[in-house]
Structure formats: structure tokens, C-alpha cells
Design a protein around this motif. Structure first.
Motif: not given
Length: 124
Positions: A52-54, A56, A74
């Protein structure tokens, strides 16, 4: 438009390690999940790992669990795949993919952008 460029592939002996990198250029894939897929000769392309982007939430296909680690920076628009304890069965072209959706997905059709691929060859 987003361009993805993979690097880090090569030839390695069984038991060795490689780290693949994938850098996104153009419009950054803000908020999107990213993944690594691979295609071995004569086989269908398959998911290897997704993130995922985060960072997590991750997904790993069973055959690489405990050996491969996906991560991302990122700030650099870069996703990595650390591959340890490589096996000859890991030999394939590895593709980086990015999606606009935020959630992790193992489905190829969920991904909007693809890199050209980098060859990984594991000798026995």
C-alpha cells in the motif's frame, strides 16, 4: 502519465540475493499501491508482492513468503523488492506495477501502469 523503470536484475547463484528497484517518473502515483509481478518462460505472469501507499499493508505470494520483502520510499517515488535465498524457480522477468487505487491488490487488471521488466536468472 506515469513511467516505471525497473533496475537491479541479473544473474545470481541459488541462495544468493538481489534487490530490485522501480522508480516512477512523470506524474507521481500519489496514494497508489504498487506491486511486483513476474513471468517465467512459458508461464503466465503472476503476482509476487504488493504494498500500500503507506507501507502498512503488504501481500506476498506463498512461494516467496519469508524470502522476499517489498518496501517503498515515497519521497523518491521508488519501490524495492529485496530477494533473499533465491531459487532457480525464481527465474523470470520481474515487472513493477502501480495503481491509482490505495488498497493492495494481487490482480493484474487492477494496475494502471507497468514497467518494461528486468530479468532475474538464478542458476543452480
Amino acid at each position: 502519465q506515469v513511467q516505471l523503470v525497473e533496475s537491479g536484475g541479473g544473474l545470481v547463484q541459488a541462495g544468493g540475493s538481489l534487490r530490485l528497484s522501480c522508480t516512477a517518473s512523470g506524474r507521481a502515483v500519489v496514494g497508489g499501491a504498487m506491486g511486483w509481478f513476474r513471468q517465467a518462460p512459458g508461464k503466465e505472469r503472476e503476482i509476487v508482492a504488493a504494498l500500500s501507499w503507506s507501507g502498512s499493508t503488504t501481500y506476498y505470494t506463498d512461494s516467496v513468503k519469508g524470502r522476499f520483502t517489498i518496501s517503498r520510499d515515497n519521497a523518491k517515488n521508488t519501490v524495492y523488492l529485496q530477494m533473499n535465498s533465491l531459487k532457480p524457480d525464481d527465474t523470470a522477468v520481474y515487472y513493477c506495477a502501480a495503481r491509482r487505487g490505495v488498497s493492495v491488490s494481487a490482480a493484474q487488471h487492477d494496475y494502471d501502469y507497468w514497467g518494461q521488466g528486468t530479468q532475474v536468472t538464478v542458476s543452480s
